[in-house]
Design a protein around this motif. Structure first.
Motif, PDB file in Angstrom:
ATOM      1  N   ALA A  15      37.588  40.821  30.964  1.00 31.15           N
ATOM      2  CA  ALA A  15      37.397  42.310  31.438  1.00 31.15           C
ATOM      3  C   ALA A  15      36.430  43.108  30.424  1.00 31.15           C
ATOM      4  O   ALA A  15      35.883  44.141  30.923  1.00 31.15           O
ATOM      5  CB  ALA A  15      38.810  42.927  31.282  1.00 31.15           C
ATOM      6  N   ALA A  39      38.748  37.412  38.286  1.00 40.38           N
ATOM      7  CA  ALA A  39      39.764  38.114  37.411  1.00 40.38           C
ATOM      8  C   ALA A  39      38.972  39.177  36.752  1.00 40.38           C
ATOM      9  O   ALA A  39      39.676  40.434  36.692  1.00 40.38           O
ATOM     10  CB  ALA A  39      39.946  37.188  36.205  1.00 40.38           C
ATOM     11  N   LYS A  40      37.489  39.222  36.484  1.00 39.38           N
ATOM     12  CA  LYS A  40      36.904  40.528  36.154  1.00 39.38           C
ATOM     13  C   LYS A  40      37.001  41.597  37.132  1.00 39.38           C
ATOM     14  O   LYS A  40      37.325  42.768  36.757  1.00 39.38           O
ATOM     15  CB  LYS A  40      35.474  40.091  35.591  1.00 39.38           C
ATOM     16  CG  LYS A  40      34.699  41.214  35.103  1.00 39.38           C
ATOM     17  CD  LYS A  40      33.343  40.889  34.739  1.00 39.38           C
ATOM     18  CE  LYS A  40      32.499  41.743  33.936  1.00 39.38           C
ATOM     19  NZ  LYS A  40      33.079  42.631  32.975  1.00 39.38           N
ATOM     20  N   PRO A  92      45.338  47.283  36.197  1.00 38.54           N
ATOM     21  CA  PRO A  92      45.555  46.787  34.827  1.00 38.54           C
ATOM     22  C   PRO A  92      45.916  45.469  34.826  1.00 38.54           C
ATOM     23  O   PRO A  92      46.501  44.777  35.526  1.00 38.54           O
ATOM     24  CB  PRO A  92      46.962  47.610  34.404  1.00 38.54           C
ATOM     25  CG  PRO A  92      47.063  48.645  35.474  1.00 38.54           C
ATOM     26  CD  PRO A  92      46.304  48.146  36.660  1.00 38.54           C
ATOM     27  N   VAL A  93      45.518  44.883  33.537  1.00 37.76           N
ATOM     28  CA  VAL A  93      45.500  43.537  33.257  1.00 37.76           C
ATOM     29  C   VAL A  93      46.976  42.850  33.468  1.00 37.76           C
ATOM     30  O   VAL A  93      47.155  41.629  34.109  1.00 37.76           O
ATOM     31  CB  VAL A  93      44.904  43.130  31.757  1.00 37.76           C
ATOM     32  CG1 VAL A  93      45.276  41.572  31.244  1.00 37.76           C
ATOM     33  CG2 VAL A  93      43.251  43.256  31.739  1.00 37.76           C
ATOM     34  N   THR A 100      40.412  43.053  37.516  1.00 40.22           N
ATOM     35  CA  THR A 100      40.916  44.172  36.376  1.00 40.22           C
ATOM     36  C   THR A 100      40.104  45.346  36.440  1.00 40.22           C
ATOM     37  O   THR A 100      40.356  46.117  35.787  1.00 40.22           O
ATOM     38  CB  THR A 100      40.864  43.495  35.150  1.00 40.22           C
ATOM     39  OG1 THR A 100      39.256  42.813  34.927  1.00 40.22           O
ATOM     40  CG2 THR A 100      41.607  42.156  34.899  1.00 40.22           C
ATOM     41  N   ASP A 101      39.106  45.429  37.085  1.00 42.52           N
ATOM     42  CA  ASP A 101      38.463  46.701  37.324  1.00 42.52           C
ATOM     43  C   ASP A 101      39.403  47.522  38.337  1.00 42.52           C
ATOM     44  O   ASP A 101      39.117  48.782  38.172  1.00 42.52           O
ATOM     45  CB  ASP A 101      37.134  46.551  38.230  1.00 42.52           C
ATOM     46  CG  ASP A 101      35.817  45.726  37.184  1.00 42.52           C
ATOM     47  OD1 ASP A 101      36.416  46.000  36.103  1.00 42.52           O
ATOM     48  OD2 ASP A 101      34.868  45.279  37.576  1.00 42.52           O
ATOM     49  N   VAL A 122      47.592  42.420  37.028  1.00 42.53           N
ATOM     50  CA  VAL A 122      47.059  41.127  37.624  1.00 42.53           C
ATOM     51  C   VAL A 122      47.707  39.986  37.301  1.00 42.53           C
ATOM     52  O   VAL A 122      47.902  38.945  38.109  1.00 42.53           O
ATOM     53  CB  VAL A 122      45.455  41.219  37.232  1.00 42.53           C
ATOM     54  CG1 VAL A 122      44.847  39.908  37.554  1.00 42.53           C
ATOM     55  CG2 VAL A 122      44.678  42.350  37.631  1.00 42.53           C
ATOM     56  N   THR A 151      42.098  37.030  30.065  1.00 41.26           N
ATOM     57  CA  THR A 151      41.686  38.045  31.360  1.00 41.26           C
ATOM     58  C   THR A 151      41.389  39.245  30.505  1.00 41.26           C
ATOM     59  O   THR A 151      40.401  39.946  31.152  1.00 41.26           O
ATOM     60  CB  THR A 151      43.382  38.293  31.917  1.00 41.26           C
ATOM     61  OG1 THR A 151      43.899  37.025  32.400  1.00 41.26           O
ATOM     62  CG2 THR A 151      43.098  39.396  33.015  1.00 41.26           C
ATOM     63  N   TYR A 152      42.143  39.501  29.352  1.00 33.70           N
ATOM     64  CA  TYR A 152      41.421  40.765  28.521  1.00 33.70           C
ATOM     65  C   TYR A 152      40.182  40.590  28.176  1.00 33.70           C
ATOM     66  O   TYR A 152      39.231  41.391  28.198  1.00 33.70           O
ATOM     67  CB  TYR A 152      42.350  41.135  27.463  1.00 33.70           C
ATOM     68  CG  TYR A 152      43.452  41.837  27.679  1.00 33.70           C
ATOM     69  CD1 TYR A 152      43.268  43.168  27.805  1.00 33.70           C
ATOM     70  CD2 TYR A 152      44.703  41.494  27.539  1.00 33.70           C
ATOM     71  CE1 TYR A 152      44.326  44.112  28.361  1.00 33.70           C
ATOM     72  CE2 TYR A 152      46.033  42.321  27.907  1.00 33.70           C
ATOM     73  CZ  TYR A 152      45.796  43.823  28.254  1.00 33.70           C
ATOM     74  OH  TYR A 152      46.762  44.463  28.515  1.00 33.70           O
TER      75      TYR A 152
END
Length: 311
Positions: free
Chosen positions: A90, A25-26, A33-34, A29-30, A37, A86-87
């Motif tokens: 990130a 997930a990290k 946008p979250v 999200t690079d 995803v 997820t945020y």
């Protein structure tokens, strides 16, 4: 392979998949946008559920009213967990994320209002001390935004697990149907926030698409169905211990594949988090075994935790 060994392998595979989800997930999200995803993750999982439901429609039948209502409710709480997770991941390391979210295991009995011995709260304190060391990095400092979001995710995830137990107790709710409704709810919720980022999907490389599919199909659908199959065939204690290795795999994935660095403080913090979590689980199980009332109250919640897994 003996049946017991096969079940253990399946449960460990689920733990590995969940542990690796934080790094995946990290990385995703690079590139995106979250909300994008999250939308793709939900939409792909919902499509896969729909395919399975159509494939086995003769055996499963239509969705019941309870499955729609309670699946929708759980879809909302599950979406809240995934937003925070997820945020959070990130803005922190994948290893930190996996270890902090493991606090769910000691927070769930607290939120469930099950009478617990004082030593349980000592175990919870050990976990919190470990988190403090874990987020300190190379020196003691205040937790970062990502760490705080993961802490919030652990609290909400614990509440979600309690809610799962409450709504599934005494109701004929089928796992695949509940999962399908939750995924559909998530896809609808994130469609509008993700709209501005959807054009970027056309320019997204194969590696990012692979990460999105992995999150949807392996960290979501496969892990859920595999967990349900395995937990029905083994003891709750054995399943809990094997699934409890998730933070270890998250830490290994972050260091081995994500290039994240371990410091003395972070190693000590990780040790305290894992030790405190296992200690708290052991105390909760022992207390449940000694108290008939606690065992009766906790039984549907143990079954309920197999209904959904937001990671």
């Amino acid at each position: 392979m003996p049946t017991t060994r096969r079940i253990d392998v399946v449960l460990l595979a689920v733990a590995v998949v969940w542990g690796s989800s934080y790094l995946t997930a990290k990385t995703a999200t690079d590139a995106l946008p979250v909300p994008t995803v999250l939308f793709v993750r939900y939409a792909v999982a919902a499509l896969a559920c729909a395919v399975l439901l159509l494939r086995f429609r003769g055996a499963t039948g239509r969705l019941t009213r309870d499955e729609k209502v309670y699946g929708g409710l759980l879809g909302l709480t599950q979406a809240a967990v995934l937003v925070l997770e997820t945020y959070g991941v990130a803005h922190t390391s994948a290893g930190n994320a996996g270890l902090i979210i493991s606090l769910t295991l000691v927070l769930t009995p607290v939120l469930d209002r099950v009478g617990l011995p004082g030593r349980f709260f000592l175990a919870a304190g050990v976990c919190l001390a470990g988190v403090g060391l874990l987020v300190s990095g190379n020196g003691l400092r205040a937790p970062g935004a990502g760490d705080l979001l993961m802490l919030a995710a652990a609290v909400v995830r614990a509440g979600h697990v309690v809610l799962v137990g409450r709504v599934t107790a005494g109701r004929a709710l089928r796992p695949l149907q509940l999962t399908a409704v939750q995924c559909a709810v998530g896809a609808v919720l994130f469609l509008l926030p993700a709209a501005s980022g959807l054009p970027a999907l056309a320019r997204t490389g194969a590696a990012t698409w692979a990460q999105l599919l992995y999150l949807a199909l392996f960290c979501g659908l496969f892990a859920f169905l595999a967990q349900t199959w395995a937990v029905q065939r083994t003891s709750a204690t054995r399943a809990g211990l094997l699934l409890g290795t998730e933070p270890v795999w998250a830490l290994l994935a972050g260091t081995a594949l994500g290039g994240e660095r371990l410091t003395v403080l972070s190693v000590l913090g990780a040790t305290l988090v894992v030790s405190g979590t296992y200690w708290g689980q052991a105390l909760e199980r022992a207390h449940r075994g000694r108290s008939p009332a606690a065992a009766r109250d906790a039984a549907p919640h143990r079954a309920g935790t197999g209904v959904t897994q937001p990671s």
